[in-house]
Design a protein around this motif. Sequence first.
Motif, short mmCIF file in Angstrom:
data_model
loop_
_atom_site.label_atom_id
_atom_site.label_comp_id
_atom_site.label_asym_id
_atom_site.label_seq_id
_atom_site.Cartn_x
_atom_site.Cartn_y
_atom_site.Cartn_z
N LEU A 50 0.83 -1.21 0.00
CA LEU A 50 0.00 0.00 0.00
C LEU A 50 0.87 1.25 0.00
O LEU A 50 0.56 2.24 -0.67
CB LEU A 50 -0.93 0.00 1.22
N TYR A 51 1.96 1.20 0.74
CA TYR A 51 2.88 2.33 0.78
C TYR A 51 3.51 2.58 -0.58
O TYR A 51 3.66 3.72 -1.03
CB TYR A 51 3.96 2.08 1.83
N THR A 52 3.89 1.51 -1.29
CA THR A 52 4.53 1.69 -2.59
C THR A 52 3.58 2.34 -3.60
O THR A 52 4.02 3.03 -4.52
CB THR A 52 5.05 0.36 -3.15
N VAL A 53 2.28 2.11 -3.43
CA VAL A 53 1.30 2.80 -4.29
C VAL A 53 1.32 4.30 -4.00
O VAL A 53 1.33 5.12 -4.93
CB VAL A 53 -0.11 2.23 -4.06
N LYS A 54 1.34 4.66 -2.73
CA LYS A 54 1.40 6.08 -2.37
C LYS A 54 2.69 6.72 -2.88
O LYS A 54 2.72 7.90 -3.24
CB LYS A 54 1.32 6.23 -0.85
N GLU A 55 3.77 5.94 -2.89
CA GLU A 55 5.06 6.48 -3.32
C GLU A 55 5.08 6.83 -4.80
O GLU A 55 5.92 7.61 -5.23
CB GLU A 55 6.17 5.46 -3.03
N THR A 108 11.91 -3.32 -0.59
CA THR A 108 12.21 -2.49 -1.76
C THR A 108 11.07 -2.66 -2.75
O THR A 108 10.12 -3.40 -2.52
CB THR A 108 13.54 -2.87 -2.42
N ARG A 109 11.14 -1.97 -3.90
CA ARG A 109 10.07 -2.02 -4.89
C ARG A 109 10.62 -1.67 -6.26
O ARG A 109 11.71 -1.10 -6.39
CB ARG A 109 8.92 -1.09 -4.54
N LYS A 110 9.83 -2.03 -7.27
CA LYS A 110 10.21 -1.77 -8.66
C LYS A 110 8.99 -1.26 -9.40
O LYS A 110 7.92 -1.87 -9.36
CB LYS A 110 10.72 -3.06 -9.31
N TYR A 111 9.14 -0.13 -10.10
CA TYR A 111 8.06 0.46 -10.87
C TYR A 111 8.31 0.28 -12.37
O TYR A 111 9.43 0.53 -12.84
CB TYR A 111 7.92 1.96 -10.58
N LEU A 112 7.27 -0.10 -13.11
CA LEU A 112 7.31 -0.17 -14.57
C LEU A 112 6.06 0.50 -15.10
O LEU A 112 4.94 0.15 -14.69
CB LEU A 112 7.37 -1.63 -15.05
#
Length: 212
Positions: A50-55, A108-112
């Motif tokens: 959920l946090y990575t969506v906000k980021e 960690t996270r990865k955005y595409l």
Amino acid sequence: TYATWVFYYFLEKSHGVDIHRQIYTAMENRHPYDAIDAVVTGGLKKQWPLYTVKEWNQLTTEESFLEWDAFAIEPFEAVHVPLKVKPILIGPRGDFQDRLTTDLRPLTRKYLAYSVEPGADVRSFSVEMGHWYQKDKIALKALVQYSGSKGWKVEDWNDQREDRELCLDKADERIRKVVLIYSHFGFQPGPVETIQIRVKATNLGCHAYRGN
């Protein structure tokens, strides 16, 4: 580190100010990561994705760090390298493919990000669920903007064993932009998780015939 303040700010906005007192109280008897996981709703398995969506910090239909605190930072590919949106362009064989392998460490996270340009002959879009056997540590959230809408929908794309498919022949599946967010919500020491990512699109019709 100091840079993690954004995550704690997210927890404050989603749980209330008292969440910090609860976390520090839990730290009396637990490792800090274990304390956070025990206190926040659903643990880090729920809250980290959920946090990575906000980021992503670019949604117009949800509260964001930009709205909360005029914090305008958006995801980067690397230091000082802005994240690029890849246009989905159908090649001479009638398809588009984006294949990559990425390593994710705990928390960690990865955005595409992908876009369907006006006039592009894209009729189907799919993402292989390469992380299916890593669902105990990896989550996939998708931010989707459908044709005719300026807003974004936040969707969980973890329920398909093989792939997630969208048929652009159908009005309610006609996408304009898609952001894939792979996140590693594990927090215990362990090996890096390697994820195989396969994104495909074609110009083949996909709307099924119906009737007798």
